[in-house]
Design an enzyme around this catalytic site. Structure first.
Site, PDB file in Angstrom:
ATOM      1  N   ASP A 410       0.833  -1.196   0.000  1.00 30.41           N
ATOM      2  CA  ASP A 410       0.000   0.000   0.000  1.00 30.41           C
ATOM      3  C   ASP A 410       0.875   1.257   0.000  1.00 30.41           C
ATOM      4  OD1 ASP A 410      -2.721   1.266   0.532  1.00 30.41           O
ATOM      5  OD2 ASP A 410      -1.598   1.978   2.276  1.00 30.41           O
ATOM      6  N   GLU A 458       1.798  -0.392  -4.978  1.00 30.75           N
ATOM      7  CA  GLU A 458       0.892   0.696  -5.319  1.00 30.75           C
ATOM      8  C   GLU A 458       1.798   1.920  -5.440  1.00 30.75           C
ATOM      9  OE1 GLU A 458      -3.326   2.550  -3.785  1.00 30.75           O
ATOM     10  OE2 GLU A 458      -1.772   2.205  -2.272  1.00 30.75           O
TER      11      GLU A 458
END
EC number: 3.2.1.68
Length: 777
Positions: A410, A458
């Protein structure tokens, strides 16, 4: 900043804008081997002794508190640890006989730490809940020690419960500042659980190359929470998820990517099951990086979540499915300064912050405030060697002990930070950043498959130079946000957003512009149209704007992206389904690795809510009953995935060549205009050109189809396509057409039942905004 970067709003936290001058940061010292410091609470091989080891370079005293019970009772022992000045590790070893006979602990050992330091020196007169020794909540070095706060071991292998539960609802006991610093958190605080080694099998790990995966992103609780085929007590658990391995394998999924399963604050979701108050469903507020989340376990006994997780992993491995997990090393669940405060004094002390704040968090240049590129309280200090140790050690634990095959990181740009305090600078060439250390110590899976971890970033965060699609170092695959945006713009924003045929061709062929300049390959592009944060596939084509202010269970949710590149297809439901089929087909026929989101195979809807982070409800739980139209779309998805898996020409290891590389007079890849002529640079660059076709020479990939032809009509009206040469003695056969007339259970033809269309120069009329797939045989 990526226009579709996650929008996560959390109560009790705020984004603090820091505009401080960049500060040069020293390089980290050479890092140690994986798990070199043996931190955590660990039994020896004979389980005769239990050793506690915790890192803190700034503490002046650390004590371990032992408990018989996870909550509601006082400690049965309070013991000081000794510091090794060479390693800054505090340790204590206890015979298990002492733990049992002297302290009366005959079951699981629950424990936590209390720490003193320069801003709160140790005083022998201190008692729990007192201010004895207090100097300040924070000092000029960034220390935030407070012995009234029981601290969770960062290396605990399981934790007892979340900080906030139905019986421990007062979150202020974890806070600092004048009103809260003397509140003792011991009765309710999360405690580590000392676990003996576990022998539960995770099965045999699949070793497929990343290029051959089809990724299914889903929440482990949402997968079965609403599934009547799963025993009621197992719904929403690891045990329940294991029961879906066969179903996902039948769909064609090769890798399941779970939203965060490392322990996060979500017990509060159960306080009022029909409210969003304080809820955290997605799980992007990690409390501990080693512990499987206890709430998702059917067996909640000590060690139960670990055993059950491993059994679930084995079920997926036995079905040939890899298990990926979404990990959040850019920030932690401690959050940032409390909302409505001065940003200086009132913070939660749950674990990292109370042990060594400057080691675990990136701070402002004066060390008083967090540096934040995450939007949820402050950056984890990914450039510090000790914070990096925790990242690498926990990843290795999930890979080796818990059987995980890959990780999605993330807001991974934060892991490329080249400095610690007073600045943020993404630098992929910094050999000492966390991204490069992860690649060095947890080697990525080789291109052809084998042992290794699949590493997926990401590639963005918030502010600075954090938007890095295509900018990650070797070894990293990336969520390709530019692929997503190009498809959305072309499908939904005709006449509003310009996407040339050349841009589409680049994205469909694996994004050579992003990954071909540094030795990476098309399979380093993780292609997707939707993900958990945003619209579902159905809603992307059914709503013009987000609909987040709905009543429970589909809202209300704050935040959420406003620039969604969505369109409701004029409100025509059949056109919405066609758009979903077309988007899915483009995804499955593109070079790179496709990722779909759980439920999109059956047109799952969130009724327009695009930020359901706080909804532990039917809005997020998959539903498994199917209407006829949903069943048709599921069959369509299943057959498209099967087609991709059956045709290696769609899964190239290297970027396609425009040349004939095997002497059969057919280029490996050729692009066409609708009139059958080869697309040239003028056509590729024409903003008014909205139709594109391509042919792949299957024979160069050992494909069962000698050639594959895809035509995409992105125009608002019908377009005729003149078909190219299919090869000597071959003709074109239709596999699918996403037009409305072809909707139904056989929208994608099974192998051997394809429809003959014709040979070279055959004209095929295509509906507006549709896709055609042919094979030559």
């Amino acid at each position: 900043m990526d226009p579709h970067a996650p929008q996560r709003q959390r109560s009790g936290q705020r984004l603090r804008a820091l505009a401080l001058a960049a500060l040069a940061c020293a390089l980290s010292p050479a890092h140690a081997a994986i798990d070199a410091q043996q931190l955590g609470a660990r039994y020896d091989a004979a389980q005769a002794n239990l050793a506690f080891r915790v890192y803190s370079s700034r503490a002046t005293r650390v004590e371990v508190f032992l408990y018989k019970n996870p909550t509601g009772s006082q400690e049965v022992a309070r013991l000081a640890l000794s510091k090794d000045p060479a390693t800054q590790v505090w340790s204590l070893s206890l015979p298990t006989s002492t733990i049992k006979n002297t302290y009366g602990i005959t079951g699981a050992v629950y424990y936590g730490y209390r720490a003193w330091g320069p801003n709160w020196p140790y005083d022998a007169a201190w008692t729990k809940g007192s201010a004895t020794g207090f100097v300040s909540d924070v000092d000029n070095a960034g220390n935030r020690f407070n012995p009234n706060k029981l601290l969770l071991d960062p290396y605990a292998r399981e934790i007892s419960q979340d900080p906030n539960t139905a019986t421990c609802a007062d979150g202020t006991i974890y806070a600092t500042g004048a009103a809260h610093r003397n509140k003792d958190s011991g009765l309710c605080a999360s405690k580590g659980i000392a676990l003996a080694a576990d022998a539960t099998s995770v099965g045999s790990k699949p070793t497929r190359a990343l290029k051959d995966e089809v990724i299914y992103e889903v929440h482990v609780r949402g997968l079965t929470r609403n599934d009547d085929s799963v025993p009621a007590a197992e719904r929403g658990t690891y045990k329940g998820a294991a029961r879906k391995a066969a179903a996902l394998a039948a769909l064609g999924v090769t890798a399941v990517e779970f939203l965060p399963v490392q322990e996060t604050q979500n017990d509060q979701n159960d306080v009022d099951p029909n409210s969003t108050a304080g809820d955290n469903y997605w799980g992007y507020m990690t409390l501990n990086y080693f512990a499987p989340d206890r709430r998702y376990a059917y067996d909640k006994s000590a060690g139960g979540p670990t055993r059950e997780w491993k059994a679930m992993v084995k079920a997926f491995h036995d079905a040939g499915i890899k298990v990926y997990i979404d990990v959040v090393y850019n920030h932690t669940g401690e959050g940032g300064p409390w909302s409505g405060t001065d940003g200086l004094s009132v913070y939660n002390l749950l674990s990292f912050r109370g042990l060594d704040n400057p080691a675990y968090y990136s701070l402002s240049s004066d060390y008083k405030y967090p540096w934040d590129n995450t939007g949820v309280g402050g950056n984890y200090n990914t450039r510090h060697p000790i914070a990096q140790n925790l990242i690498v050690d926990s990843l290795a634990y999930w890979r080796d002990a818990l059987g995980v095959d890959g990780f999605r990181f993330d807001l991974a740009s934060v892991l490329g930070n080249s400095c610690q305090h007073g600045c943020f600078n993404f630098d992929k060439n910094d050999s000492g950043n966390a991204l490069n250390r992860i690649v060095a110590e947890l080697p990525p899976r080789p291109a052809a498959g084998g042992a290794g971890a699949d590493l997926i970033a990401e590639p963005w965060a918030i502010g600075g130079n954090s938007y890095q699609v295509g900018g990650f170092p070797a070894g990293w695959a990336e969520w390709n946000g530019l692929y997503r945006d190009a498809l959305r713009k072309k499908q939904n924003k005709l006449g509003v957003e310009t996407v040339t045929p050349g841009t589409l061709a680049t994205r469909f062929a694996g994004s050579n512009d992003l990954y071909g300049d540094d030795g990476r390959k098309p399979w380093h592009s993780i292609n997707f149209v939707v993900a958990h944060d945003g619209f579902t596939l159905n809603d992307l084509y059914a709503y013009n704007d987000k609909q987040n202010n709905q009543p429970w269970p589909y809202g209300p949710s704050d935040g959420g992206e406003d620039h969604n590149l969505s369109w409701n297809q004029g409100g025509i439901v059949a056109e919405q389904r066609k758009a979903a089929r077309t988007g899915l087909a483009l995804l499955m026929l593109s070079a790179g690795v496709p990722m779909i989101t759980g439920g999109d195979e059956a047109l799952r809807t969130q009724f327009g809510n695009n930020n359901t982070y706080n909804l532990d409800s039917a809005a997020n739980w998959l539903y498994w009953s199917r209407s006829a139209l949903e069943a048709d779309h599921e069959t369509y998805t299943k057959r498209l995935i099967a087609f991709r898996k059956a045709h290696p020409a769609l899964r190239p290891a290297n970027f396609y060549s425009a040349s004939d590389t095997n002497g059969n007079v057919m280029e490996q890849l050729r692009w066409f205009k609708p009139d059958g002529a080869q697309a040239d640079s003028a056509y590729f660059n024409g903003a008014d050109n909205h139709a594109l076709a391509w042919r792949i020479d299957g024979s160069e990939f050992g494909d069962s189809a000698s050639a594959i032809y895809v035509a995409y009509n992105g125009w608002s009206g019908a377009v005729d396509f003149k078909l190219p040469w299919p090869g000597t003695g071959k003709q074109w056969y239709r596999v699918t057409d996403t037009a409305t007339w072809n909707e139904g259970p056989n929208a994608v033809a099974l192998p051997g039942s394809e429809t003959l269309i014709g040979g070279e120069n055959t004209v095929y009329g295509m509906q507006a905004r549709s896709l055609l797939l042919l094979i030559a045989k």
